[in-house]
Write an enzyme that holds these catalytic residues in place. Sequence first.
Site, mmCIF file in Angstrom:
data_model
loop_
_atom_site.group_PDB
_atom_site.id
_atom_site.type_symbol
_atom_site.label_atom_id
_atom_site.label_comp_id
_atom_site.label_asym_id
_atom_site.label_seq_id
_atom_site.Cartn_x
_atom_site.Cartn_y
_atom_site.Cartn_z
ATOM 1 C CG HIS A 214 1.613 3.474 1.625
ATOM 2 N ND1 HIS A 214 2.857 3.493 1.036
ATOM 3 C CD2 HIS A 214 1.149 2.211 1.471
ATOM 4 C CE1 HIS A 214 3.136 2.298 0.547
ATOM 5 N NE2 HIS A 214 2.100 1.499 0.800
ATOM 6 C CB CYS B 208 6.999 3.972 -1.274
ATOM 7 S SG CYS B 208 5.247 4.359 -1.488
ATOM 8 C CB CYS C 82 4.090 8.065 -0.532
ATOM 9 S SG CYS C 82 2.970 6.813 0.155
ATOM 10 C CD GLU D 272 4.045 8.234 3.333
ATOM 11 O OE1 GLU D 272 3.285 7.326 3.767
ATOM 12 O OE2 GLU D 272 5.208 8.021 2.985
#
Length: 152
Positions: A56, A86, A89, A58
């Site tokens: 991801h 999410c 993260c 992040e």
Amino acid sequence: MIRGKTAPSFMDLALKTAENAGKSGEVPIGCVVVRNFEVIATAGNRTLTDHDPTGHAEIIALREAAKKIGSERLVDCDLYVTLEPCTMCAGAISFARIRRLYYGAADPKGGAVESGVRFFASPTCHHAPEVYSAVGESESAKLLREFFRERR
């Protein structure tokens, strides 16, 4: 390095990064980590490119920022991301001790900040950043809508 930028222009950079991720076939999410008004990391989603479920934006940006400053603690850093983080993260943001989180579009299905589990409000959360939602919300949501519309 980008100096003297404001919250909207940092989100503009996150949006451009998201757009580039989308062009490469990734879900268009972009992230920027800022320290002392200087961009120290940028990343777009790379789950497909890297065959990595943790790829991801992040997570990648946090790793890059930590390497750059030589510490896993990013206490004086702010994170700008185009979609509500999410749970994974949000956990990484908490462990990194990010000072402020700015995000664009809400994610009612997968978000964990103000949607879903509300990770930072959990009694087991070690650190909760200041949270600013809906920064660049319409642009972030538009990128995602167009990306998924093209794939259907």
